[in-house]
Enzyme design. Structure first.
Site, PDB file in Angstrom:
ATOM      1  CB  THR A  77       2.189   2.407  -8.302  1.00  0.00           C
ATOM      2  OG1 THR A  77       1.068   2.989  -8.969  1.00  0.00           O
ATOM      3  CG2 THR A  77       3.174   3.493  -7.936  1.00  0.00           C
ATOM      4  CB  SER A 137      -3.138   0.362  -9.834  1.00  0.00           C
ATOM      5  OG  SER A 137      -3.025   0.936  -8.554  1.00  0.00           O
ATOM      6  N   GLY A 138      -3.594  -1.941  -7.589  1.00  0.00           N
ATOM      7  CA  GLY A 138      -4.472  -2.639  -6.655  1.00  0.00           C
ATOM      8  C   GLY A 138      -5.913  -2.164  -6.643  1.00  0.00           C
ATOM      9  CG  HIS A 152      -1.996  -1.057   1.111  1.00  0.00           C
ATOM     10  ND1 HIS A 152      -2.669  -1.555   2.208  1.00  0.00           N
ATOM     11  CD2 HIS A 152      -2.524  -1.700   0.030  1.00  0.00           C
ATOM     12  CE1 HIS A 152      -3.567  -2.447   1.803  1.00  0.00           C
ATOM     13  NE2 HIS A 152      -3.486  -2.551   0.492  1.00  0.00           N
ATOM     14  CB  THR A 180      -0.240  -4.155  -7.681  1.00  0.00           C
ATOM     15  OG1 THR A 180       0.519  -3.782  -6.522  1.00  0.00           O
ATOM     16  CG2 THR A 180      -1.132  -5.335  -7.332  1.00  0.00           C
ATOM     17  CG  ASP A 188      -1.384   1.818   6.029  1.00  0.00           C
ATOM     18  OD1 ASP A 188      -1.304   1.580   7.251  1.00  0.00           O
ATOM     19  OD2 ASP A 188      -1.358   2.959   5.550  1.00  0.00           O
ATOM     20  CG  HIS A 200      -8.071  -1.693  -3.041  1.00  0.00           C
ATOM     21  ND1 HIS A 200      -7.520  -0.559  -2.507  1.00  0.00           N
ATOM     22  CD2 HIS A 200      -7.053  -2.579  -3.181  1.00  0.00           C
ATOM     23  CE1 HIS A 200      -6.231  -0.756  -2.323  1.00  0.00           C
ATOM     24  NE2 HIS A 200      -5.919  -1.976  -2.720  1.00  0.00           N
ATOM     25  NE  ARG A 217     -12.080 -15.846   0.836  1.00  0.00           N
ATOM     26  CZ  ARG A 217     -12.299 -17.008   0.194  1.00  0.00           C
ATOM     27  NH1 ARG A 217     -12.250 -18.154   0.846  1.00  0.00           N
ATOM     28  NH2 ARG A 217     -12.534 -17.008  -1.097  1.00  0.00           N
ATOM     29  CG  ASP A 253      -4.846  -5.850  -4.153  1.00  0.00           C
ATOM     30  OD1 ASP A 253      -3.658  -5.785  -4.522  1.00  0.00           O
ATOM     31  OD2 ASP A 253      -5.330  -5.092  -3.289  1.00  0.00           O
ATOM     32  CG  ASP A 277     -10.703  -5.723  -4.597  1.00  0.00           C
ATOM     33  OD1 ASP A 277     -11.774  -6.338  -4.480  1.00  0.00           O
ATOM     34  OD2 ASP A 277     -10.493  -4.857  -5.471  1.00  0.00           O
TER      35      ASP A 277
END
Length: 331
Positions: A221, A239-240, A193, A219, A265, A272, A281, A245, A275
């Site tokens: 960036t 990107s996430g 993050h 991901t 973070d 998101h 999980r 993700d 996600d």
């Protein structure tokens, strides 16, 4: 000698320590390919009585079997101690490239003389005298005392002062596994993050030479920043927040990723967030080794299983078959 050379030499010292813990003399070596990827590694295995089982010789044989002549010439052998004449000759005959060592043969001779160890039956010639065409670098002053301490510990433990190349074997020691350990190439996802990207970049830069031996995914960036920082190829997903993700999660479910390094973070909400939870999980569902902070990432990458053989257990969660002719369950 560059910083990345010291990284590989420290791994050699770690292997030498493993040899010592196994009751063998503390020597370890690493073979690094033209692209900076660690190809194979080994440590001394002379305790069983065969005094020729040096790691440098084992790696030369491995290279002859697995690499082309051009690949061998562009590869580097790192070792905790300078090649003995036997290993230097094998290195040259096989056509391997540069040698980088932590401690020289001259240093080892002086250390063993101080400990009262009898001279070896083979003269400890420098590599340059045995194989004048091989480029040699060493010793590494940063590692001198650490290597010396390992040899002092071995000969203090041995009691009867057995030296490298001496005819006797360490009493009661087992020969151990006789195979050179080839390094397994992993598929590694790196995610962070925004507030954690700097920490991930620092961690990745510190472990750059280890990561260079694996295939990297990230991901958007984060992947761009990693490519710039490391100088390595990184396969980039979206990107996430816009699906990256989920793409990584899908790749895990398909069996295309082996390790997840996810510095998320915990102190700031993410747009998101569903996600993020789904990715964590799915990595758990498929038993993928996952690090979510600096400490767990350090533990994971320093494990011998990170680059070694490991059969990961996965659940039987594949497609379910349905027999159309079977009687439907009662309602």
């Amino acid at each position: 000698m560059e910083d990345r050379d010291l990284v590989h030499l420290r791994r050699c010292v770690d292997l030498a320590r493993q040899a010592l813990e196994a009751g063998d003399e503390p020597f370890g070596s690493v073979l690094v390919g033209p692209d900076g990827r660690v190809l194979a590694e080994d440590h001394n295995r002379v305790a069983g009585g065969d005094r020729t089982r040096h790691p440098e010789l084992a790696l030369a044989r491995w290279a002859a079997e697995h690499l082309t002549p051009d690949e061998r010439a562009a590869s580097t052998v790192y070792t905790s101690g300078e090649h003995c004449p036997m290993c230097a000759a094998a290195h040259a005959w096989v056509g391997l490239g540069r040698i980088v060592y932590a401690a020289s043969s001259a240093q080892l001779v002086d250390w063993l003389a101080e400990l009262g160890v009898p001279p070896a039956p083979v003269r400890p010639l420098p590599v340059e005298q045995v194989a004048p065409g091989v480029v040699v670098e060493g010793p590494a002053p940063e590692l001198t005392e650490e290597v010396r301490a390992l040899h002092r510990a071995f000969h203090s433990r041995a009691g009867d002062a057995v030296g490298r190349g001496a005819p006797a074997a360490t009493p009661g020691a087992e020969p151990g596994d006789d195979r050179v350990r080839a390094v397994t190439r992993r598929q590694i996802a790196l995610v962070a993050h925004d507030n954690m990207k700097t920490e991930l970049l620092r961690w990745a830069a510190h472990n750059r030479d280890t990561l260079a031996g694996h295939d990297l995914y990230a991901t958007g960036t984060t992947g761009t920043m990693l490519e710039h920082e490391l100088g390595l190829r990184v396969h980039r997903f979206l990107s996430g927040p816009v699906g990256g993700d989920q793409q990584i999660g899908a790749r895990i479910a398909e069996g295309g990723l082996d390790v997840l390094i996810f510095f998320w973070d915990p102190l700031e909400a993410q747009p998101h967030d569903p996600d993020v939870k789904a990715l964590l999980r799915i990595s758990t569902v498929w038993n993928v080794p996952t690090a979510t902070n600096l400490a767990s990432a350090d533990y994971l990458i320093s494990s011998p299983l990170f680059s070694g053989p490991y059969e990961r257990m996965v659940p039987d969660l594949g497609p379910r078959s349905w027999d159309a002719d079977a009687q439907a369950p009662a309602t």
